[in-house]
Scaffold this active site. Structure first.
Site, PDB file in Angstrom:
ATOM      1  N   HIS A  29      -3.114-112.739 -29.511  1.00  0.00           N
ATOM      2  CA  HIS A  29      -2.045-112.084 -29.957  1.00  0.00           C
ATOM      3  C   HIS A  29      -1.016-113.130 -30.700  1.00  0.00           C
ATOM      4  O   HIS A  29      -0.390-112.549 -31.649  1.00  0.00           O
ATOM      5  CB  HIS A  29      -1.416-111.279 -28.999  1.00  0.00           C
ATOM      6  CG  HIS A  29      -1.983-110.146 -28.622  1.00  0.00           C
ATOM      7  ND1 HIS A  29      -1.658-108.896 -29.125  1.00  0.00           N
ATOM      8  CD2 HIS A  29      -2.937-109.737 -27.657  1.00  0.00           C
ATOM      9  CE1 HIS A  29      -2.348-108.074 -28.586  1.00  0.00           C
ATOM     10  NE2 HIS A  29      -3.016-108.281 -27.705  1.00  0.00           N
ATOM     11  N   HIS A  44      -7.987-103.339 -26.812  1.00  0.00           N
ATOM     12  CA  HIS A  44      -7.592-104.619 -27.645  1.00  0.00           C
ATOM     13  C   HIS A  44      -8.543-104.985 -28.688  1.00  0.00           C
ATOM     14  O   HIS A  44     -10.063-104.803 -28.528  1.00  0.00           O
ATOM     15  CB  HIS A  44      -7.825-105.963 -26.756  1.00  0.00           C
ATOM     16  CG  HIS A  44      -7.409-106.984 -27.264  1.00  0.00           C
ATOM     17  ND1 HIS A  44      -6.654-107.876 -26.924  1.00  0.00           N
ATOM     18  CD2 HIS A  44      -8.346-107.759 -28.213  1.00  0.00           C
ATOM     19  CE1 HIS A  44      -6.561-109.245 -27.646  1.00  0.00           C
ATOM     20  NE2 HIS A  44      -7.680-109.119 -28.460  1.00  0.00           N
ATOM     21  N   GLU A  84     -11.575-104.785 -22.442  1.00  0.00           N
ATOM     22  CA  GLU A  84     -10.288-104.174 -22.716  1.00  0.00           C
ATOM     23  C   GLU A  84     -10.419-103.021 -23.550  1.00  0.00           C
ATOM     24  O   GLU A  84     -10.630-103.375 -24.650  1.00  0.00           O
ATOM     25  CB  GLU A  84      -9.105-105.057 -22.971  1.00  0.00           C
ATOM     26  CG  GLU A  84      -8.771-106.039 -21.930  1.00  0.00           C
ATOM     27  CD  GLU A  84      -7.844-107.067 -22.136  1.00  0.00           C
ATOM     28  OE1 GLU A  84      -7.182-107.071 -23.594  1.00  0.00           O
ATOM     29  OE2 GLU A  84      -7.522-108.165 -21.755  1.00  0.00           O
ATOM     30  N   ASP A  91      -3.067-104.089 -29.696  1.00  0.00           N
ATOM     31  CA  ASP A  91      -3.537-103.382 -28.608  1.00  0.00           C
ATOM     32  C   ASP A  91      -3.063-101.784 -29.014  1.00  0.00           C
ATOM     33  O   ASP A  91      -1.706-101.744 -29.293  1.00  0.00           O
ATOM     34  CB  ASP A  91      -2.589-103.799 -27.326  1.00  0.00           C
ATOM     35  CG  ASP A  91      -3.310-105.079 -26.600  1.00  0.00           C
ATOM     36  OD1 ASP A  91      -4.159-105.442 -27.016  1.00  0.00           O
ATOM     37  OD2 ASP A  91      -2.301-105.911 -26.057  1.00  0.00           O
TER      38      ASP A  91
END
Length: 252
Positions: free
Chosen positions: A137, A219, A216, A144
């Protein structure tokens, strides 16, 4: 100690693209921003920024999504994240894990401490300051997301919350649950719905070049080390490099 992430070994050839704000009129947003509410130190930075080409791809994904579901919109949970915020969230989650287990920091055994950090780094990337291994990030190339339905004025059902520390965060958890013969009919119905919604979101993102995190459902990245590593796994006969390293916002 941080868990080694295999994608952090991928080389970076920085493109030099700038960070740009995510248009407020094109996407839904998680507001107020969840990490800012917790007190994460963004200072002059904004979580709602991405690299120029990543933002262009995200807008293309939005267009493709609305071909599949005209009333749905990509909902931004988090995007750019300074190293200071990454550090804050890692420490916050560590304290959260200890609280959930009923453990006190001052009486932790070495094995308990290791177990707690294993859980933390199962979700979070290490807040590295080494430019060769930045958190995804902090490159401005990871985002996200979830989905928002304007007909109900509610987020689309995805089966679990973003950042949830459980197996339900794994992208294919609900597909496996629905296929389990021991799952009840009602649980199967909900699992199939969550899995279908996750598939639709992933299809829209992958259509324009994003790669999804293996553990995830929310993500996605394009151009960072994780993206390069996932592409390399899928196409081992080619050579991939990341084109985005850590970046600081203009004026910081």
């Amino acid at each position: 100690m941080p868990i080694s992430k295999p994608y952090l070994q991928m080389p970076i050839v920085e493109s030099g693209e700038t960070l740009l704000p995510i248009p407020q009129d094109r996407f839904a947003f998680e507001t107020p921003h969840p990490y800012q509410v917790l007190g994460a130190p963004y200072e002059q930075a904004s979580p709602y920024f991405l690299r120029e080409s990543v933002l262009e791809a995200l807008q293309s994904a939005q267009g493709y999504l609305q071909q599949l579901q005209p009333h749905w919109q990509i909902m931004i949970f988090d995007a750019y994240r300074p190293i200071a915020v990454q550090t804050f969230m890692v420490n916050f989650t560590y304290a959260q894990v200890l609280q959930e287990k009923g453990w006190q920091p001052e009486t932790l055994s070495p094995s308990q401490k290791e177990e707690a950090w294993q859980e933390v780094y199962g979700l979070w990337a290490p807040p590295n300051v080494d430019p060769k291994s930045p958190p995804p990030h902090s490159t401005g190339a990871a985002v996200d997301i979830t989905l928002f339905d304007w007909t109900t004025n509610e987020p689309v059902f995805m089966g679990s919350e973003i950042d949830e520390l459980s197996a339900r965060s794994h992208p294919h958890y609900f597909a496996d649950l629905a296929a389990n013969p021991q799952t009840s009919p009602n649980e199967k119905r909900l699992a199939e719905q969550a899995d279908q919604n996750r598939r639709i979101m992933c299809e829209a993102m992958q259509k324009v070049g994003f790669q999804r995190h293996q553990q995830e459902w929310w993500h996605f990245s394009l151009g960072d080390q994780m993206w390069a590593w996932l592409n390399q796994l899928e196409q081992p006969h080619l050579t991939f490099k990341a084109r985005y390293g850590r970046i600081e916002p203009v004026g910081s």
